[in-house]
Design a protein around this motif. Structure first.
Motif: not given
Length: 168
Positions: A1-13
């Motif tokens: 899940i943390a990795r998914l959050h990190a990917l999502l944040r990266r995508k948003q960024f």
């Protein structure tokens, strides 16, 4: 899940960065467009200024030429009458006004005078002669001269004058 959050944040960024980059590009393009428009307007303004200056110079030269011509015509010792093709008197110099015994050139123009007769003393109707081909036909040729009699204002005295016409 943390990795998914990190990917999502990266995508948003990345999306935010792309949006900011697009916005900056749009602003830069708008700035360039505005600069191009401003340069084009400045060039047109300069062109209009030069055209206005040229027109003012030409108008001044024409006014000076008209003043010089007026000075020459009004100082002539020969009488000068200028008629339009319909026979209407448009200009009289002071020598002509004096010949016809008028105090003012403007009176002659306003009254559309003078009294003109042919060489035998018969009155000449300028309008009908002009329209029937007399002076109007003369105007079509290079130049022609005729003699006319002029009658002084309020007098039966006549004088001989020559009529020279040219196309203007």
């Amino acid at each position: 899940i943390a990795r998914l959050h990190a990917l999502l944040r990266r995508k948003q960024f990345e999306d935010e960065n792309r949006s900011v980059a697009e916005s900056l590009m749009r602003r830069e393009m708008e700035t360039r467009s505005q600069e191009a428009i401003a340069a084009a307007l400045a060039a047109k303004n300069e062109e209009l200024t030069r055209a206005r200056d040229t027109a003012e110079k030409l108008a001044e030269e024409a006014a000076n030429a008209a003043k010089q011509m007026q000075a020459v015509l009004s100082s002539m010792s020969d009488g000068l009458l200028l008629f339009d093709p319909a026979g209407k008197l448009n200009y009289v110099n002071s020598a002509a006004a004096g010949m016809f015994e008028y105090e003012s050139t403007q009176d002659m123009i306003r009254l559309n005078l003078p009294n003109i007769g042919d060489i035998e003393g018969r009155p000449v109707d300028r309008q009908s002669e002009w329209k029937s081909g007399g002076a109007l036909e003369v105007l079509k040729s290079a130049a022609e001269s005729r003699e006319y009699l002029g009658r002084r204002k309020g007098s039966s005295k006549w004088f001989i004058g020559s009529f020279v016409s040219t196309q203007v």
